[in-house]
Design a protein around this motif. Structure first.
Motif, PDB file in Angstrom:
ATOM      1  N   SER A 287       3.238  -5.167   3.627  1.00  0.00           N
ATOM      2  CA  SER A 287       3.573  -4.406   4.829  1.00  0.00           C
ATOM      3  C   SER A 287       4.537  -3.270   4.521  1.00  0.00           C
ATOM      4  CB  SER A 287       4.183  -5.328   5.888  1.00  0.00           C
ATOM      5  OG  SER A 287       3.262  -6.334   6.271  1.00  0.00           O
ATOM      6  N   ASN A 289       7.778  -2.850   4.593  1.00  0.00           N
ATOM      7  CA  ASN A 289       8.862  -2.527   5.523  1.00  0.00           C
ATOM      8  C   ASN A 289      10.223  -2.518   4.840  1.00  0.00           C
ATOM      9  OD1 ASN A 289       7.296  -2.229   7.936  1.00  0.00           O
ATOM     10  ND2 ASN A 289       7.044  -4.457   7.978  1.00  0.00           N
ATOM     11  N   TRP A 361      -0.974  -0.524   0.410  1.00  0.00           N
ATOM     12  CA  TRP A 361      -0.741  -0.645   1.854  1.00  0.00           C
ATOM     13  C   TRP A 361      -2.028  -0.285   2.591  1.00  0.00           C
ATOM     14  CZ3 TRP A 361      -0.633   3.272   5.728  1.00  0.00           C
ATOM     15  CH2 TRP A 361      -0.150   2.854   6.981  1.00  0.00           C
ATOM     16  N   PHE A 401       1.802   6.907   6.473  1.00  0.00           N
ATOM     17  CA  PHE A 401       2.770   6.000   5.849  1.00  0.00           C
ATOM     18  C   PHE A 401       4.166   6.600   5.905  1.00  0.00           C
ATOM     19  CE2 PHE A 401       5.283   4.159   2.496  1.00  0.00           C
ATOM     20  CZ  PHE A 401       4.904   2.820   2.477  1.00  0.00           C
ATOM     21  N   GLU A 404       5.561   6.266   9.415  1.00  0.00           N
ATOM     22  CA  GLU A 404       5.874   4.902   9.851  1.00  0.00           C
ATOM     23  C   GLU A 404       7.023   4.286   9.055  1.00  0.00           C
ATOM     24  OE1 GLU A 404       2.753   2.099  10.129  1.00  0.00           O
ATOM     25  OE2 GLU A 404       1.603   3.241  11.601  1.00  0.00           O
ATOM     26  N   LYS A 405       7.053   4.530   7.751  1.00  0.00           N
ATOM     27  CA  LYS A 405       8.017   3.845   6.882  1.00  0.00           C
ATOM     28  C   LYS A 405       9.240   4.689   6.519  1.00  0.00           C
ATOM     29  CE  LYS A 405       4.940   0.599   6.829  1.00  0.00           C
ATOM     30  NZ  LYS A 405       5.125  -0.635   7.635  1.00  0.00           N
ATOM     31  N   SER A 407       9.626   7.072   4.447  1.00  0.00           N
ATOM     32  CA  SER A 407       9.798   7.380   3.026  1.00  0.00           C
ATOM     33  C   SER A 407      10.088   8.867   2.866  1.00  0.00           C
ATOM     34  CB  SER A 407       8.541   7.007   2.237  1.00  0.00           C
ATOM     35  OG  SER A 407       8.347   5.609   2.227  1.00  0.00           O
TER      36      SER A 407
END
Length: 439
Positions: A287, A289, A361, A401, A404-405, A407
């Motif tokens: 996931s 996270n 992912w 990605f 959402e994350k 990064s």
């Protein structure tokens, strides 16, 4: 002809340690473990090698007390090689064939730390599974894979090109002729793979057909080893699973798609054996996270890689002419061979003292199906990595990605030169190791 390996400097550093722990060289069959040790042996006055598969009579020396002084005395007499701490390298090859010898390693560290002892084995993981705590803190493991692309360039005599590649970056891109030359070598490497015997032959004769024949020989040899894995799992079933891994490359491995009469449990056991052998490497869903990546991994969702792209393409029967001579990325990435290569390079570029895991992912949602090929850890950041064409695609999965994350950036490996698009860094496929080690 010896092909220099990245682990050579680590072995030399270990040799200089006054009280070094015994080394356990771990890796799949025929990746160059024993050859690297024999090259290191040139730094010693004496070299004693025991092959426990060939020299079965020597097993009896390890059946009683495992006192290293007594073992050395007996081994010295049998082999007629003096064992002198600091001057002799003792090498236990195929040590998995003699489990008591594995147990003896801890005592060499405790009672004779000045002596340099190395052990290796092709099916070592199976034996270690039976004695998982044999030498915690007393034996140092070092992990060996087939040659990486940097080592391949060295084997080709391209040290200057390799140095130029290592210095390149988005701010200092390579000149077009050098970029093209590296891509040409990369295509050959995708087809040849990194098995030392294959590369050694190709570096001498530059004959792709002969290299292909050596790959066929290797595949036959590897399949013959399946019978040694576990008696309760037929070698034919393991062979079926190995072929299934190749066929399902580039996507989630689905047990139900394996063409066999075995049930799910039996199929899973065969897959686990292939993973233990090192011939197959898993890429596990997470996931993502937070760190560590494995904390939220889902072993029920895995992609599988074959240890070597040369073996992979040979089993899959790829048209190597397309891979070698077509500049279109889709042709170069036939059968997801470039994705396989990228994952393997990510493993080979990390420290040889740890066994890295690969993660990907994937999000399945209505009208929003996204997947990132690999996830890399850079400091405390999780960096999404994709292997895509530099001329096609909108990089939606990478952007999703990142959103959402949170990064800081994503990386796309392609056949293009270095570039950057807002939060996406584009790296050439030949620079995966440079990204891991310093990017």
């Amino acid at each position: 002809m010896y092909i220099p390996r990245n682990i050579d400097k680590e072995l030399l550093a270990w040799r200089k340690e006054k009280t070094g722990k015994p080394l356990l060289v771990r890796g799949a069959r025929q990746v160059g473990k024993s050859t690297a040790v024999r090259e290191l042996a040139k730094q010693f006055d004496h070299f004693l090698e025991v092959n426990f598969e060939e020299q079965r009579t020597l097993h009896s020396l390890f059946e009683g007390d495992l006192n290293p002084l007594e073992l050395c005395e007996n081994l010295s007499i049998v082999s007629n090689v003096p064992i002198v701490p600091g001057k002799t390298l003792v090498f236990f090859d195929e040590i998995q064939a003699c489990v008591p010898a594995i147990s003896s390693l801890r005592f060499f560290y405790e009672k004779l730390p000045e002596l340099h002892v190395i052990a290796a084995g092709s099916l070592l993981e199976f034996a270690l599974a039976e004695i998982p705590s044999f030498g915690v803190g007393r034996v140092r493991s070092i992990f060996v894979y087939p040659l990486g692309f940097d080592e391949f360039l060295t084997a080709m005599g391209e040290d200057s090109l390799l140095n130029a590649k290592k210095k390149a970056s988005a701010s200092r891109p390579l000149a077009e002729p050098l970029h093209h030359k590296l891509l040409t070598y990369l295509k050959r490497f995708l087809v040849l793979g990194g098995m030392p015997e294959v590369i050694r032959n190709y570096s001498q004769y530059r004959d792709m057909k002969a290299a292909g024949q050596l790959l066929d020989d290797l595949i036959i040899s590897l399949r013959a080893d399946f019978a040694k894995y576990k008696h309760r799992v037929p070698s034919l079933r393991i062979s079926e699973l190995f072929d299934a891994v190749v066929r399902q490359s580039g996507g989630k491995f689905v047990y139900a798609k394996v063409a066999t009469e075995a049930n799910h449990k039996q199929v899973k056991e065969a897959v686990d054996l292939l993973l233990m052998s090192g011939l197959v490497i898993s890429v596990t869903h997470t996931s993502a996270n937070g760190l560590p990546l494995g904390a939220e991994s889902n072993p029920k969702k895995q992609k599988m890689l074959v240890l070597d792209t040369g073996i992979f393409q040979r089993i899959l029967g790829l048209n190597i002419t397309e891979v070698l001579f077509d500049d279109d990325f889709d042709a170069v990435n036939k059968g997801a061979i470039a994705e396989q290569y990228c994952g393997l390079e990510l493993l080979k570029a990390v420290s040889c003292y740890r066994q890295e895991r690969l993660y990907y992912w994937h999000r399945e949602a209505l009208n929003s199906n996204a997947e990132v090929d690999y996830l890399a850890q850079k400091g405390q950041d999780i960096i999404p990595v994709e292997v895509k064409s530099g001329k096609k695609g909108s990089m939606q999965s990478l952007h999703l990605f990142l959103k959402e994350k949170k990064s800081p950036y994503g990386v796309r490996f392609s056949n293009e030169p270095y570039a950057a698009f807002e939060t996406i860094q584009v790296w050439p496929l030949y620079a995966v190791s440079d990204f891991v080690r310093g990017g």
